[in-house]
Design an enzyme around this catalytic site. Structure first.
Site, PDB file in Angstrom:
ATOM      1  N   CYS A   1      44.126  19.436  58.609  1.00 35.27           N
ATOM      2  CA  CYS A   1      42.716  19.580  58.904  1.00 35.27           C
ATOM      3  C   CYS A   1      42.266  21.005  59.219  1.00 35.27           C
ATOM      4  CB  CYS A   1      42.325  18.633  60.036  1.00 35.27           C
ATOM      5  SG  CYS A   1      40.523  18.366  60.129  1.00 35.27           S
TER       6      CYS A   1
ATOM      7  N   SER B   1      27.627  34.381  10.166  1.00 38.94           N
ATOM      8  CA  SER B   1      26.574  35.369   9.916  1.00 38.94           C
ATOM      9  C   SER B   1      25.251  34.911  10.523  1.00 38.94           C
ATOM     10  CB  SER B   1      26.419  35.635   8.420  1.00 38.94           C
ATOM     11  OG  SER B   1      26.059  34.463   7.714  1.00 38.94           O
TER      12      SER B   1
ATOM     13  N   ALA C   1      40.726  36.140   7.154  1.00 38.32           N
ATOM     14  CA  ALA C   1      39.798  37.239   6.919  1.00 38.32           C
ATOM     15  C   ALA C   1      40.466  38.227   5.975  1.00 38.32           C
ATOM     16  CB  ALA C   1      39.433  37.931   8.234  1.00 38.32           C
TER      17      ALA C   1
ATOM     18  N   GLU D   1      44.886  12.387  58.547  1.00 37.65           N
ATOM     19  CA  GLU D   1      45.414  12.899  59.819  1.00 37.65           C
ATOM     20  C   GLU D   1      45.475  11.771  60.850  1.00 37.65           C
ATOM     21  OE1 GLU D   1      44.116  16.480  62.953  1.00 37.65           O
ATOM     22  OE2 GLU D   1      42.718  15.765  61.404  1.00 37.65           O
TER      23      GLU D   1
ATOM     24  N   GLU E   1      38.886  32.660  13.165  1.00 40.42           N
ATOM     25  CA  GLU E   1      39.357  33.283  11.930  1.00 40.42           C
ATOM     26  C   GLU E   1      40.368  34.383  12.227  1.00 40.42           C
ATOM     27  OE1 GLU E   1      35.335  32.553   9.209  1.00 40.42           O
ATOM     28  OE2 GLU E   1      35.697  34.510  10.126  1.00 40.42           O
TER      29      GLU E   1
ATOM     30  N   LYS F   1      50.593  20.455  63.433  1.00 42.02           N
ATOM     31  CA  LYS F   1      49.336  21.156  63.173  1.00 42.02           C
ATOM     32  C   LYS F   1      49.377  22.552  63.784  1.00 42.02           C
ATOM     33  CE  LYS F   1      44.345  20.129  63.318  1.00 42.02           C
ATOM     34  NZ  LYS F   1      43.370  19.073  63.698  1.00 42.02           N
TER      35      LYS F   1
ATOM     36  N   LEU G   1      27.908  29.750   9.238  1.00 43.57           N
ATOM     37  CA  LEU G   1      27.783  29.757  10.691  1.00 43.57           C
ATOM     38  C   LEU G   1      27.861  31.154  11.300  1.00 43.57           C
ATOM     39  CD1 LEU G   1      30.093  26.697  11.399  1.00 43.57           C
ATOM     40  CD2 LEU G   1      27.654  26.798  11.927  1.00 43.57           C
TER      41      LEU G   1
ATOM     42  N   LYS H   1      28.061  18.823  55.637  1.00 38.02           N
ATOM     43  CA  LYS H   1      29.457  19.223  55.822  1.00 38.02           C
ATOM     44  C   LYS H   1      30.292  18.969  54.571  1.00 38.02           C
ATOM     45  CE  LYS H   1      33.319  18.744  59.091  1.00 38.02           C
ATOM     46  NZ  LYS H   1      33.789  18.043  60.322  1.00 38.02           N
TER      47      LYS H   1
END
Length: 722
Positions: A200, A412, A530, A54, A524, A123, A410, A233
């Site tokens: 700003c 199960s 599956a 600014e 899967e 602004k 993995l 801030k």
């Protein structure tokens, strides 16, 4: 190839830069020189936008000096010089300056591109509290009478209601092409580069101007700020920018004044920020004594996809239609680096920095953050989501026992961990977990051993049922050659075994008044890996239904690393992680102890397939973009962040040919041959923000669709032979 595959601009990315120059108090010539130098650096980086602080040309904290004629003349000369120099530069420049119009002084952002001032934004909200007294020098945007001003010899749009809408031209095969036009649409073919500017204080208000701008289509929101620093801030400033970018589903660029600003009564930290949809992409060093520029690539296509999917965003736009209709759109042609000529006719094709490397972190494992703190938080949440889902299902049914098949793999294993925690939470004995390992014709010694160790380590009621006799009976009943000892290892041979296991589990559940716990995972389901119906696709409740394979691996590693169970459990869990992923349905030749089949050799590395799944199912990206992003993430193992727990030998890399090969397989399996399995999935809790594939939730699709459109896009736009 119709576009340049290697350019970020061909995939909906827009590079932005936020600059913090060194300034000198009330010295426009010095400040102009430094602003121009940083603008040149942004151009060399291939940026589309370069944001400055600014009142950067005058410096901010100079109070009544802002009204001095000599200073205002110097500011005008500086803006004119920057405009001329911008003819050779790639970015839209957003420069802060005090400018006088209609006998008023305005705090302005000047939007400059290729030698032209596209517009001037005053602004909106002027602070006059605490240390700020801007109403002493400036008039607010609402006091402006006209919507245009005469500036540097041209008529220029003026106001806080401006959107700068880019039509983008890029290079394909060495020829300049119009890549996309943002005319008349709210979600261009590859996202939209639509810029809004505020200053700003504007973002500190209850309804910032950028909120309406985003609803009107702006995707890149920029804030020229000075923003002095006080204790605490900066954190609020970050929260503010993160929140605004998240609520607006937009990028938010923020600059703050840095070295050289007056410290008569204030101090400055030069804080620069780039956010996208609530996520921090880049941040400057605070309190640096040198100039800075941060750079990041904004994914405008991701923003467009998110807005299209989030109906409440568009409902808000409809509710505020009258305000949005008042927004004025300034259209301009944006030429990406390497395209076209400058305004004075000189060639501007060269861009010193290549655009084939993306300036943002692309996670190799999008379901698993590389940041350790976030990763641990998400592991904790994932387990609790799974456990609470199963707890509620047991309470609702009045069932106190679980039947689960334990393969030693993995999925199960993850289901068993969740079942154990569930029993603990319900204050039921873990012996209520009726766990069965069911070896078949290809079960390896290692996985069978792991299965028994798991059942013992987690205190389940462990059992073994040999499914070979019942499978042989099925082979005899259907006349399969294997019944006569003919080694016909076809799909029927495999699915008979999968079906026998599931059939046993359901009958065991009937017999024991129990619930069959599913184990199959999201990866899967995506690939259709599956056995449908009487197979591992079916259960009474599946806690893994929305958990991808890479996340399951991480969750098990987290259990080990955080000592969730005793050493015996951790030891067998590590053994499971070290075992090759395999369906173990086809016998080997006996030459190896491990599984004869490799799942990933057949359907591709899960780490790649999960990457594809995330971006295609969640964001609907084109295959060519997904391939480009995968190459960025996986093309060089020495680049980017890795989860620290992943061993070196598992830190893989893939070239474009490999990525293209496995992506083509993913597209075919996902879109064309496996939806019917997902349409009939059992209930299971949604775990991750990446979504699930439940037909009752995140993914609803026909079972008889074609993958032709996705495959054609991949083959047309991703180079390289398979």
């Amino acid at each position: 190839m119709t576009e340049n595959f290697n350019s970020i601009y061909s995939h909906g990315f827009v590079r932005v830069a936020v600059c913090v120059p060194h300034v000198r108090v009330a010295d426009p010539e010095f400040n102009t020189r430094n602003t121009s130098a940083l603008a040149g650096r942004a151009s060399e980086a291939g940026a589309a936008v370069a944001l400055f602080p600014e009142l950067g040309i005058s410096s901010y904290a100079i109070d009544d000096l802002l009204q001095q004629e000599a200073l205002l003349d110097g500011v005008l000369a500086g803006i004119s010089q920057i405009a001329v120099e911008s003819r050779q530069l790639t970015p839209v420049l957003l420069v802060g300056a005090p400018l006088r119009f209609e006998n008023r002084l305005f705090n302005c952002a000047v939007v400059i591109y290729r030698g032209q001032v596209l517009g001037i934004v005053p602004k909106t909200y002027l602070p006059s509290y605490r240390e700020f007294y801007e109403t002493r020098q400036f008039s607010a945007a609402r006091h402006a009478v006209g919507g245009e001003v005469q500036f540097l010899g041209n008529t220029v749009p003026f106001g806080n209601d401006l959107l700068f809408r880019a039509g983008i031209t890029t290079a394909g095969d060495g020829v300049a092409r119009r890549l996309r036009s943002t005319e008349g649409g709210t979600g261009g073919p590859k996202g939209e580069f639509i810029l809004h500017v505020e200053i700003c204080e504007d973002v500190w208000t209850p309804i910032p101007p950028s909120s309406y701008a985003a609803l009107a289509g702006a995707t890149v929101l920029a804030n020229l700020s000075a923003s002095n620093i006080t204790i605490g801030k900066s954190l609020y400033r970050k929260d503010l920018c993160a929140s605004q970018s998240g609520k607006c589903i937009a990028a938010y660029l923020y600059s703050a004044a840095g070295p050289g600003e007056s410290t008569t009564d204030l101090a400055w930290d030069g804080h620069a920020l780039i956010y996208e949809d609530g996520e921090l992409l880049a941040e400057s060093e605070r309190f640096a004594d040198h100039e800075q520029m941060i750079v990041a690539d904004i994914d405008t296509e991701r923003l467009a996809q998110s807005r299209m999917r989030q109906t409440s965003f568009n409902d808000a736009a409809a509710l505020h239609r009258s305000q949005l209709e008042a927004v004025r759109k300034v259209r301009f042609d944006f030429r990406t680096p390497g395209v076209g000529a400058s305004a004075d006719g000189r060639d501007s094709n060269a861009c010193p920095q290549r655009l084939d490397r993306i300036e943002r972190q692309i996670e190799r494992f999008p379901f698993v953050p590389s940041d350790a703190v976030r990763r641990d938080e998400q592991a904790f949440e994932a387990y609790n989501i799974q456990v609470h889902g199963l707890m509620q299902r047991l309470r609702a049914t009045g069932i106190e026992k679980i039947v689960v098949g334990i393969s030693g793999g993995l999925d199960s294993t993850q289901a068993l961990i969740v079942a154990a925690r569930t029993m603990d939470r319900l204050k039921l004995p873990r012996k209520n977990i009726l766990a069965y390992t069911m070896p078949g014709f290809a079960t390896s010694y290692g996985t069978r051993t792991n299965a028994h160790r798991l059942m013992e380590a987690f205190g389940a009621s462990g059992h073994e049922i040999d499914i070979r006799p019942s499978s042989m009976q099925m082979f005899r009943d259907i006349g399969h050659p294997f019944a006569e000892e003919d080694p016909e290892y076809d799909i029927t041979f495999e699915n008979v075994q999968a079906g026998e296991r599931t059939s046993h589990l359901f009958r065991l559940a009937n017999y024991n008044d129990a619930l069959v716990l599913g184990t199959g995972d999201l990866s899967e389901l995506a690939l259709g890996w599956a056995t449908y119906g009487v197979g591992d696709q079916m259960s009474h409740y599946n806690v893994n239904a929305s958990v991808p394979k890479t996340l399951i691996q991480h969750l098990i590693r987290w259990v080990i690393a955080t000592s969730q169970f005793d050493e015996a459990a951790s030891s067998v869990l590590q053994s499971v992680l070290d075992t090759e992923i395999s369906p173990e349905l086809v016998p080997g030749d006996g030459s190896e102890d491990g599984p004869a089949q490799s799942t990933e050799a057949k359907i591709g590395p899960y780490e790649l397939q999960d990457f594809f799944l995330y971006y295609i199912s969640r964001y609907g990206f084109r295959p060519s973009k997904v391939a480009f992003m995968a190459l960025q993430a996986w093309g060089d193992r020495s680049q980017g962040l890795w989860p620290e727990f992943l061993p070196e030998h598992k830190r893989n890399e893939y070239d474009l040919a490999e990525i293209r090969k496995w992506l083509e397989l993913f597209l075919f399996r996902f879109f064309q041959i496996s939806q019917f399995k997902r349409t009939a999935v059992p209930n299971g809790p949604k775990v991750g923000s990446g979504g699930s594939l439940s037909p009752r939730g995140d993914w609803r699709a026909p079972s008889d669709s074609s993958a032709a459109a996705w495959l054609a896009e991949l083959r047309q736009n991703v180079p390289g032979e398979l």
